[in-house]
Every structure is written in C-alpha cells, then in structure tokens.
Motif scaffolding. Structure first.
Motif, PDB file in Angstrom:
ATOM      1  N   SER A 122     -14.200   8.427  20.114  1.00  0.00           N
ATOM      2  CA  SER A 122     -14.175   9.483  19.517  1.00  0.00           C
ATOM      3  C   SER A 122     -13.358  10.439  19.075  1.00  0.00           C
ATOM      4  N   GLU A 123     -11.894  10.082  19.809  1.00  0.00           N
ATOM      5  CA  GLU A 123     -10.363  10.957  19.721  1.00  0.00           C
ATOM      6  C   GLU A 123      -9.995   9.693  18.750  1.00  0.00           C
ATOM      7  N   THR A 124      -8.571  10.589  17.826  1.00  0.00           N
ATOM      8  CA  THR A 124      -8.193   9.108  16.723  1.00  0.00           C
ATOM      9  C   THR A 124      -6.524  10.167  17.460  1.00  0.00           C
ATOM     10  N   TYR A 125      -5.398   9.138  17.972  1.00  0.00           N
ATOM     11  CA  TYR A 125      -4.313  10.073  17.852  1.00  0.00           C
ATOM     12  C   TYR A 125      -3.431   9.277  16.839  1.00  0.00           C
ATOM     13  N   TYR A 126      -2.949  10.472  16.016  1.00  0.00           N
ATOM     14  CA  TYR A 126      -1.550   9.831  14.533  1.00  0.00           C
ATOM     15  C   TYR A 126       0.214   9.607  15.177  1.00  0.00           C
ATOM     16  N   PHE A 127       0.228   7.932  14.268  1.00  0.00           N
ATOM     17  CA  PHE A 127       1.816   8.535  14.049  1.00  0.00           C
ATOM     18  C   PHE A 127       2.213   8.129  13.175  1.00  0.00           C
ATOM     19  N   ARG A 128       3.844   8.183  13.319  1.00  0.00           N
ATOM     20  CA  ARG A 128       4.099   8.568  11.554  1.00  0.00           C
ATOM     21  C   ARG A 128       6.061   7.413  11.865  1.00  0.00           C
ATOM     22  N   PHE A 129       6.073   6.655  10.815  1.00  0.00           N
ATOM     23  CA  PHE A 129       7.254   6.255  10.618  1.00  0.00           C
ATOM     24  C   PHE A 129       7.586   6.192   9.771  1.00  0.00           C
ATOM     25  N   ILE A 130       9.195   5.679   9.216  1.00  0.00           N
ATOM     26  CA  ILE A 130       9.838   5.880   8.216  1.00  0.00           C
ATOM     27  C   ILE A 130      10.511   4.071   8.101  1.00  0.00           C
ATOM     28  N   ILE A 131      10.729   3.697   6.709  1.00  0.00           N
ATOM     29  CA  ILE A 131      10.929   2.325   6.804  1.00  0.00           C
ATOM     30  C   ILE A 131      12.465   2.367   5.730  1.00  0.00           C
ATOM     31  N   GLN A 132      13.446   2.536   5.919  1.00  0.00           N
ATOM     32  CA  GLN A 132      14.516   2.541   5.969  1.00  0.00           C
ATOM     33  C   GLN A 132      14.743   1.136   4.722  1.00  0.00           C
ATOM     34  N   PRO A 133      15.368   0.985   3.604  1.00  0.00           N
ATOM     35  CA  PRO A 133      15.478   0.104   2.431  1.00  0.00           C
ATOM     36  C   PRO A 133      16.673  -0.572   3.296  1.00  0.00           C
ATOM     37  N   ARG A 134      17.206  -1.539   2.319  1.00  0.00           N
ATOM     38  CA  ARG A 134      17.576  -3.120   3.326  1.00  0.00           C
ATOM     39  C   ARG A 134      19.299  -2.077   2.667  1.00  0.00           C
ATOM     40  N   VAL A 135      19.403  -2.187   1.571  1.00  0.00           N
ATOM     41  CA  VAL A 135      20.803  -1.293   1.198  1.00  0.00           C
ATOM     42  C   VAL A 135      20.508   0.090   1.404  1.00  0.00           C
ATOM     43  N   SER A 136      21.447   0.666   0.994  1.00  0.00           N
ATOM     44  CA  SER A 136      21.330   2.070   1.322  1.00  0.00           C
ATOM     45  C   SER A 136      20.505   2.816   0.570  1.00  0.00           C
ATOM     46  N   VAL A 137      19.843   3.849   1.494  1.00  0.00           N
ATOM     47  CA  VAL A 137      19.093   4.957   0.653  1.00  0.00           C
ATOM     48  C   VAL A 137      19.962   5.342  -0.934  1.00  0.00           C
ATOM     49  N   ALA A 138      20.985   5.520  -0.425  1.00  0.00           N
ATOM     50  CA  ALA A 138      21.702   6.090  -1.811  1.00  0.00           C
ATOM     51  C   ALA A 138      21.299   4.964  -2.904  1.00  0.00           C
ATOM     52  N   GLU A 139      21.977   3.722  -2.730  1.00  0.00           N
ATOM     53  CA  GLU A 139      21.842   2.734  -4.038  1.00  0.00           C
ATOM     54  C   GLU A 139      20.262   2.405  -4.018  1.00  0.00           C
ATOM     55  N   HIS A 140      19.529   2.347  -3.164  1.00  0.00           N
ATOM     56  CA  HIS A 140      17.760   1.979  -3.360  1.00  0.00           C
ATOM     57  C   HIS A 140      17.780   2.686  -4.458  1.00  0.00           C
ATOM     58  N   GLU A 141      18.076   4.564  -4.284  1.00  0.00           N
ATOM     59  CA  GLU A 141      17.409   5.151  -5.176  1.00  0.00           C
ATOM     60  C   GLU A 141      18.477   5.282  -6.664  1.00  0.00           C
ATOM     61  N   GLN A 142      19.797   4.609  -6.528  1.00  0.00           N
ATOM     62  CA  GLN A 142      20.028   4.810  -7.765  1.00  0.00           C
ATOM     63  C   GLN A 142      19.542   3.193  -8.560  1.00  0.00           C
ATOM     64  N   MET A 143      18.849   2.618  -7.412  1.00  0.00           N
ATOM     65  CA  MET A 143      18.300   1.459  -8.602  1.00  0.00           C
ATOM     66  C   MET A 143      17.127   1.673  -9.348  1.00  0.00           C
ATOM     67  N   MET A 144      16.564   2.805  -8.802  1.00  0.00           N
ATOM     68  CA  MET A 144      15.461   3.456  -9.256  1.00  0.00           C
ATOM     69  C   MET A 144      15.447   4.011 -10.312  1.00  0.00           C
ATOM     70  N   GLN A 145      16.739   4.786 -10.539  1.00  0.00           N
ATOM     71  CA  GLN A 145      17.419   5.964 -11.424  1.00  0.00           C
ATOM     72  C   GLN A 145      17.682   5.080 -12.583  1.00  0.00           C
ATOM     73  N   GLU A 146      18.219   3.689 -12.891  1.00  0.00           N
ATOM     74  CA  GLU A 146      19.037   3.271 -13.401  1.00  0.00           C
ATOM     75  C   GLU A 146      17.844   2.519 -14.238  1.00  0.00           C
ATOM     76  N   ILE A 147      16.676   2.207 -13.337  1.00  0.00           N
ATOM     77  CA  ILE A 147      15.778   1.562 -14.282  1.00  0.00           C
ATOM     78  C   ILE A 147      14.611   2.460 -15.447  1.00  0.00           C
ATOM     79  N   GLU A 148      14.858   3.558 -14.717  1.00  0.00           N
ATOM     80  CA  GLU A 148      13.870   4.825 -15.842  1.00  0.00           C
ATOM     81  C   GLU A 148      14.868   4.665 -16.879  1.00  0.00           C
ATOM     82  N   ALA A 149      16.574   4.794 -16.439  1.00  0.00           N
ATOM     83  CA  ALA A 149      17.727   5.697 -17.780  1.00  0.00           C
ATOM     84  C   ALA A 149      16.535   4.395 -17.995  1.00  0.00           C
ATOM     85  N   PHE A 150      17.098   3.536 -18.018  1.00  0.00           N
ATOM     86  CA  PHE A 150      17.328   2.203 -19.004  1.00  0.00           C
ATOM     87  C   PHE A 150      16.039   1.735 -19.985  1.00  0.00           C
ATOM     88  N   LEU A 151      14.734   1.933 -19.012  1.00  0.00           N
ATOM     89  CA  LEU A 151      13.823   1.968 -19.852  1.00  0.00           C
ATOM     90  C   LEU A 151      13.073   2.864 -20.779  1.00  0.00           C
TER      91      LEU A 151
END
Length: 483
Positions: free
Chosen positions: A91-120
């Motif tokens: 009846s017990e539940t234990y929770y855990f959390r972790f972060i997956i970092q992108p292979r490129v830097s976080v800044a580059e990852h975010e920039q790719m998404m922003q550039e995709i948005e801007a292009f479209l």
C-alpha cells in the motif's frame, strides 16, 4: 531517505542511486538527479514491489533492466526535461524524479525550438495548438492542499452485514428483513465519507480537460492527483457543472481561475512541442535550416504551408494532402525539398515526385531533387545524426566497404537508382546509375573531417545551433551550383 529497497540508474559506467520519497510534495522540492540523453542506461532494482516510470508502459520488478543501448538502434525512452517515477510496495508508494539533459547544451536545445517556431510563424498564417506558458508552481501547491483537505461530507449508507456486527438498525432495516425472510444478514445504517459532490465533479472535469493544453511533465503531475483513491470515487457527468461550494472554497476557486486563464490564451501557430526528443528536434530544425539557407541563395517558395502536427511525435507536416515537400524556384530551376519521404522499391513506379528507387534503408531525413527547365538533374540527400560521429567516420574511411549500420544506411541512399526515360522521356544511363550526387551525414558537433569514403559519395558536415554555419552554407551552395 531510508527505503526498504535499493534503486539505481547505471549510465554508461556510472552508477547513481535514485532518492525516493513518500510524498510527491517532497519529491518535487528536492533536487533531482541528472542524466544525459542517449547514453547507455540501465535500471537496477533490488527489493519487493514494482518500479514504474510515468512515460513508459512497462513496469519493473527486482533485477537489472536495460532501458537503452544505442547499438540496438532503439529510441531513447526519455525526453529532455523532468521525468517522474514511483516504486509501489503493497500500500506504500515512493516517488522519484530525474532530469534528462539534451545531448547538445540546454541553450542550444532551446534555441532550436525557438528557431523552429520563428521559421514556421513566418511561413504560414494557419494556426496550430501551442503550449507557450508553464503552469505556476503555485498551481500544484494548491492541488496538494486540496488533496489534504478536499470538499467532503458525511453520508448515510446501508450495507448488508452479519447479524450482531454493529451498525444502526432502524425502520428501513426492519422493513428489509420482512421483505427478505430468507436473508441471513441484516441491513444496517452506517456513516461514510462522500466526495462525489458537485464541486469535486467540476474540479475533475477541469483537470481532465487541462491535460490537452499542458506540458507532458505537468500532465503527469495532474494525473497523479486524479489517481488518488478519493478522486476515483468522483463521477464525471456528461454536462458541465457549476458549483457554488467550489467557488466559496479559495483553493478550488484559484485552480478554476488558473485553468480558465490557460484556456483563454491565444493559440499560436508553429510551436514545437516540448514532448519531442532531442534527436527529433534536431532533425526538424536541420530540415528547416536547409530550406532557410536555400532561400538565402535566392530561391522562393511557391507551394506548401508548413506546420507541426499536434500529436505526440510532433512531425513537420504540409498543407499537401499527399506530399511532404517544399518547392523552391529560381528562374528555370526548381528544387523540391522532401521531408522523410520513403524511396521507392520498384523502378517502374518512378515519378517526378519520387525519382529514386532502392532496396533497403530507404527513408532519408531530407531529400533535394533538382529540376532545370523541366528536366530531372539529380538528387542530394541529407541525414541528420544527433551524436558525435567524427571518430566513427575516421575509422570508417579506412574501410573500402561500409560495415557500420549507419554507413550501410547512407551507402544505400548513395546507391539509389533512377529511370530517366520515365522522368525526362530520354534515357540517360549515366544519370540513372548515379542520380544521387552526394549524401551528407550532418551532426550538431564540430567536426573537421569531411573526407569522402572511398567508393561512396558520403560526407560528414556540421550544422550547429547558435552558429553561423558558414561552411555548411558554402557546401550547400556548391552542391546547388554543381547540379
């Protein structure tokens, strides 16, 4: 904290103990462990119970469980960003959390998404559902307060029980006994907490509707609230409910207001979903960059409007009903830039929209078909590889025949054939034998090695977020001029 089990990640050769917590509130406030996308990953669990990751269908019991080995060419199971999981023991539940970092830097990852948005956004006037703002952390704090103190009331219920086991016997109990003389049990009145009230029904409807307009991480936390035992007793009526009880309660009222504000946010077209892996984002970004650089060479678009599918994968899609390409025109030259278009396996089916055929590994990320004055002149193929390739490329140059699976895929593109008789009404044997002029493997990591593998027109190039990519643009311009 101490737990009756041990849980680890093994990333490459690094073993990381996973901290688990008995409450979700504590889990989301403690610092999570961090992993890097696309590395070998194993989950090691020792103890009773089961391990469950919110984004995976499989659950794991005690033992060693391989989550990812890139040699098997499988997709990495986790997306960049925060991920949740739990260990269930009785009846017990234990929770855990972790972060997956992108292979490129976080800044580059975010920039790719922003550039995709801007292009479209600059490419079309149509609109697609977008998630632009995160829910405030206060939202989940309020949900926790509701979890501790939901609107509830005591209800009187009747249950059949063995005689003399307690409970209140009243006139209804006596009437039931008279009507059921063969019944060995008695009907007794008991008190039971009731949560199936209009305020909770309205809350449940709002939370379920919100799952379509929040990020995957936010949706996971909302689902965990909805999966509580008391919430499972709340019905979802077929019509919308307005409850004054909920409006009088400050927690319920604030949840309703936050979600209403989210619903009223303007829908923006061309937002890349956060639920895409780093590799998928890089492929989309790379494809759109190729189009952008070709337009810088003076080509203009004359057909499709681009958008992103609003689904779990979030592919680039087009306003064509059946074709997935952008057509770029400059004077008498036409370039058709295809996105993930499968090559044919039958020479007899070659057409202006599918001028190549091959036998295996037949879906390149980007294919550019060159036409001049209505005559097919050849094709250039680009595959976007979201990983370091220079070492593998250097080793491969030493071989005269590709043996690595990636190089087999690229060489299959290079060895594709065409049928000029069907395309140009004139047989051109040299074009038919070698319609693909070059095949590029493109990586976001800096590389100085561009030597063509002997016997195959394969080259390695860098296309990097945040960079001017002058070398890539020059090589692309050279290809266009040559064709």
């Amino acid at each position: 904290m101490d737990t009756p089990f041990k849980l680890y990640f093994e990333e490459n050769q690094r073993r990381i103990e996973i901290p688990c917590y008995t409450s979700m509130e504590q889990c989301v406030t403690e610092a999570p462990i961090q992993l890097l996308e696309n590395r070998r990953l194993t989950c090691i669990f020792s103890g009773e119970g089961t391990v469950q990751f919110d984004c995976l269908e499989d659950t794991f019991t005690s033992g060693v469980h391989v989550l990812y080995q890139y040699e098997h060419n499988l997709a990495y199971p986790f997306l960049p960003g925060e991920q949740l999981g739990c260990v269930k023991i009785a009846s017990e539940t234990y929770y855990f959390r972790f972060i997956i970092q992108p292979r490129v830097s976080v800044a580059e990852h975010e920039q790719m998404m922003q550039e995709i948005e801007a292009f479209l956004k600059g490419y079309s006037t149509q609109h697609t559902q977008a998630f632009t703002h995160a829910l405030p952390e206060q939202f989940f704090h309020i949900l926790y307060q509701i979890q501790q103190h939901p609107i509830q009331q005591m209800a009187h219920i009747y249950e059949l029980e063995e005689v003399e086991r307690g409970g209140r016997i009243n006139q209804r109990s006596q009437l039931y006994a008279m009507r059921h003389p063969q019944e060995q049990r008695q009907l007794v009145q008991k008190k039971k907490m009731n949560w199936n009230l209009p305020a909770n029904q309205m809350l449940k409807i709002q939370l379920q509707n919100s799952l379509a307009i929040v990020s995957p991480y936010e949706a996971t936390r909302i689902r965990q609230f909805l999966q509580q035992d008391w919430m499972q007793t709340v019905d979802v009526p077929s019509h919308y409910i307005h409850s004054n009880d909920g409006m009088y309660n400050p927690y319920y009222r604030e949840i309703s207001q936050i979600l209403q504000n989210r619903m009223n946010q303007p829908i923006v077209r061309g937002t890349v979903q956060k639920s895409k892996s780093g590799a998928e984002i890089y492929e989309v970004w790379g494809y759109l960059k190729v189009i952008e650089y070709l337009k810088e060479l003076g080509y203009t678009s004359r057909n499709a409007e681009l958008t992103l599918k609003n689904n779990s994968k979030g592919d680039v899609t087009f306003d064509h009903d059946t074709q997935n390409y952008v057509e770029l025109v400059k004077e008498d030259t036409v370039l058709r830039v295809f996105w993930e278009d499968a090559l044919l396996r039958d020479a007899r089916k070659v057409s202006p929209m599918q001028p190549l055929y091959t036998w295996h590994n037949h879906t390149p990320d980007c294919r550019i078909d060159f036409w001049h004055k209505g005559i097919y002149k050849g094709t250039h193929i680009i595959d976007f590889k979201y990983r370091h390739l220079e070492k593998r490329w250097t080793e491969q140059v030493a071989y005269s025949d590709p043996v690595d699976s990636m190089f087999k895929q690229l060489s299959a593109y290079a060895l594709a054939r065409s049928n000029s008789q069907q395309l140009n009404n004139v047989a051109e044997p040299l074009l038919d034998v070698a319609p693909v002029k070059q095949v590029w493997a493109v990586t976001p990591y800096t590389t100085t090695h561009q030597e063509t593998i002997e016997g195959y027109p394969l080259q390695l190039h860098t296309l990097q977020p945040g960079s001017q990519n002058e070398s890539f643009k020059c090589m692309l311009e050279s290809i266009v001029q040559t064709m």
